[in-house]
Scaffold this active site. Structure first.
Site, PDB file in Angstrom:
ATOM      1  N   CYS A 274     -11.157   3.158   0.028  1.00  0.00           N
ATOM      2  CA  CYS A 274      -9.719   3.355   0.231  1.00  0.00           C
ATOM      3  C   CYS A 274      -9.369   2.467   1.417  1.00  0.00           C
ATOM      4  CB  CYS A 274      -9.450   4.820   0.547  1.00  0.00           C
ATOM      5  SG  CYS A 274      -7.792   5.146   1.196  1.00  0.00           S
ATOM      6  N   THR A 275      -8.279   1.739   1.311  1.00  0.00           N
ATOM      7  CA  THR A 275      -7.982   0.757   2.360  1.00  0.00           C
ATOM      8  C   THR A 275      -7.592   1.409   3.694  1.00  0.00           C
ATOM      9  OG1 THR A 275      -5.735   0.550   1.487  1.00  0.00           O
ATOM     10  CG2 THR A 275      -7.366  -1.094   0.769  1.00  0.00           C
ATOM     11  N   HIS A 276      -7.329   2.695   3.681  1.00  0.00           N
ATOM     12  CA  HIS A 276      -7.101   3.393   4.955  1.00  0.00           C
ATOM     13  C   HIS A 276      -8.412   3.550   5.743  1.00  0.00           C
ATOM     14  CE1 HIS A 276      -3.225   4.603   3.210  1.00  0.00           C
ATOM     15  NE2 HIS A 276      -2.878   5.113   4.375  1.00  0.00           N
TER      16      HIS A 276
ATOM     17  N   GLU B 137      -2.321   8.342   8.381  1.00  0.00           N
ATOM     18  CA  GLU B 137      -0.877   8.022   8.372  1.00  0.00           C
ATOM     19  C   GLU B 137      -0.204   8.493   9.662  1.00  0.00           C
ATOM     20  OE1 GLU B 137       1.432   6.503   5.963  1.00  0.00           O
ATOM     21  OE2 GLU B 137      -0.497   5.617   5.475  1.00  0.00           O
TER      22      GLU B 137
ATOM     23  N   CYS C 127      -4.321  -1.301  -2.196  1.00  0.00           N
ATOM     24  CA  CYS C 127      -4.498   0.141  -2.369  1.00  0.00           C
ATOM     25  C   CYS C 127      -5.394   0.336  -3.591  1.00  0.00           C
ATOM     26  CB  CYS C 127      -3.128   0.782  -2.608  1.00  0.00           C
ATOM     27  SG  CYS C 127      -3.181   2.548  -2.975  1.00  0.00           S
ATOM     28  N   ASN C 128      -6.553   0.934  -3.362  1.00  0.00           N
ATOM     29  CA  ASN C 128      -7.470   1.168  -4.484  1.00  0.00           C
ATOM     30  C   ASN C 128      -6.848   2.086  -5.523  1.00  0.00           C
ATOM     31  OD1 ASN C 128     -10.462   0.179  -3.605  1.00  0.00           O
ATOM     32  ND2 ASN C 128      -9.267   0.790  -1.836  1.00  0.00           N
ATOM     33  N   THR C 129      -6.170   3.126  -5.039  1.00  0.00           N
ATOM     34  CA  THR C 129      -5.601   4.128  -5.944  1.00  0.00           C
ATOM     35  C   THR C 129      -4.561   3.481  -6.872  1.00  0.00           C
ATOM     36  OG1 THR C 129      -5.876   5.674  -4.121  1.00  0.00           O
ATOM     37  CG2 THR C 129      -4.555   6.429  -5.975  1.00  0.00           C
TER      38      THR C 129
ATOM     39  N   ASP D 250       0.864  -1.194   0.000  1.00  0.00           N
ATOM     40  CA  ASP D 250       0.000   0.000   0.000  1.00  0.00           C
ATOM     41  C   ASP D 250       0.892   1.232   0.000  1.00  0.00           C
ATOM     42  OD1 ASP D 250      -2.412   1.579   0.183  1.00  0.00           O
ATOM     43  OD2 ASP D 250      -2.009   1.875   2.300  1.00  0.00           O
ATOM     44  N   SER D 251       0.304   2.365  -0.320  1.00  0.00           N
ATOM     45  CA  SER D 251       1.039   3.628  -0.235  1.00  0.00           C
ATOM     46  C   SER D 251       1.501   3.881   1.201  1.00  0.00           C
ATOM     47  CB  SER D 251       0.131   4.776  -0.677  1.00  0.00           C
ATOM     48  OG  SER D 251      -0.989   4.840   0.182  1.00  0.00           O
TER      49      SER D 251
ATOM     50  N   TYR E 290      -0.895   8.641  -2.066  1.00  0.00           N
ATOM     51  CA  TYR E 290      -0.876   8.535  -3.525  1.00  0.00           C
ATOM     52  C   TYR E 290      -2.113   9.240  -4.121  1.00  0.00           C
ATOM     53  CZ  TYR E 290       2.587   4.629  -3.838  1.00  0.00           C
ATOM     54  OH  TYR E 290       3.704   3.836  -3.810  1.00  0.00           O
ATOM     55  N   GLY E 291      -3.136   9.403  -3.283  1.00  0.00           N
ATOM     56  CA  GLY E 291      -4.457   9.797  -3.779  1.00  0.00           C
ATOM     57  C   GLY E 291      -4.530  11.154  -4.434  1.00  0.00           C
TER      58      GLY E 291
END
Ligand code: DGL
Length: 276
Positions: free
Chosen positions: A183-185, A151, A73-75, A10-11, A42-43
């Site tokens: 978004c995985t976050h 983050e 990560c979807n992005t 992931d980012s 990254y978004g």
């Protein structure tokens, strides 16, 4: 039996929400978790950067011996999964916002979608939207600023609640009863969202479905690890191992022995300086 690791990328920290599901379903699979936190989020970075950096990081994971990759990560999936699948020889499992499961569950047929700006702009996401049955309406909002706060370990402050209120308020007013965490976050915000909206929104997180897809692919490619053997997880960050260790403890309640790794040089950010 293949004891090589599965790479989960992931980012930043968001993919830990996918790692949690993979670990629960496949505790015997050795895993490498890579957080590219040096370049998160990254978004809101130029698409070219997201694609090139995702390729770079995934090539590196394959060079570490990963037998399969989960782009948690979807992005990154939206922009790079096609390029990854045509270049890499290992199976690549991507993620995408759970629009179909949301439409199936929604009774009001009004579905809120919270994702990054880059996910919502991507051709892949818009193709997905176009394939869906027209009886549901999708109200999409870009969660500006949410990833940067998560983050830093913030999943419930007044600032994050104010942002969520601004995104979710209009969805609720328009009759949404289901919210896609695109978004995985965002699964790390589930408890806060629940406190704010109660049971007015059913939350859709695709982490468990991704874990099942990985399990199917490992069987299909005859790559599954020996279920009788214990397997470890390596936690890698491109920014700060101590921070990843701290965040894994806070978000997943695990003791992660994290390492800092260098995957450079990153592609140029032609459209401007780094914002992370
Ligand atoms: N976790 C990511 C996603 O699923 C990326 C968020 C970001 O880096 O902006 O989209």
């Amino acid at each position: 039996m293949d004891s090589s690791p599965v790479g989960i990328f992931d980012s930043g920290l968001g993919g830990l929400s996918v790692l949690r599901e993979v670990r629960a379903l496949l505790p015997h699979e050795p895993l490498i978790y890579l957080a590219d936190s040096r370049y998160a989020p990254y978004g809101d970075k130029p698409e070219r950067f997201v694609t090139a950096r995702t390729l770079q990081v995934c090539r590196w994971l394959v060079a570490q011996g990963c037998k399969a990759l989960v782009i948690a990560c979807n992005t990154a999936t939206m922009h790079a999964v096609q390029a990854l699948r045509s270049e890499l020889t290992v199976p690549v499992i991507g993620v995408e916002p759970g629009l179909k499961p949301a439409a199936a569950i929604s009774r009001s047929k009004v579905v809120g979608v919270l994702a990054t700006a880059n996910t919502l702009k991507s051709a892949k996401f818009n193709r997905l939207l176009a394939t869906l049955a027209p009886e549901s309406r999708y109200l999409c909002a870009a969660g500006h600023g949410l990833v940067a706060l998560i983050e830093q370990g913030d999943v419930s402050s007044a600032v994050i609640r104010e942002k969520l209120d601004a995104y979710l308020g209009p969805m609720l007013e328009a009759g949404a009863d289901t919210l896609v965490l695109g978004c995985t976050h965002y699964p790390f915000l589930s408890a806060t969202i629940r406190e704010m909206v109660g049971d007015r929104l059913t939350l859709i997180d695709t982490g468990a479905a991704i874990a099942r897809q990985l399990a199917r692919k490992l069987v299909e490619f005859d790559m599954a690890a020996d279920p009788a053997k214990a397997a470890g997880i390596r936690y890698l960050s491109t920014k700060d191992a101590a921070h990843l260790h701290e965040m894994a403890a806070a978000l997943l309640q695990v003791e992660a022995h994290a390492e800092t790794v260098v995957i450079e040089p990153a592609p140029a950010l032609e459209d401007g300086p780094l914002t992370a």
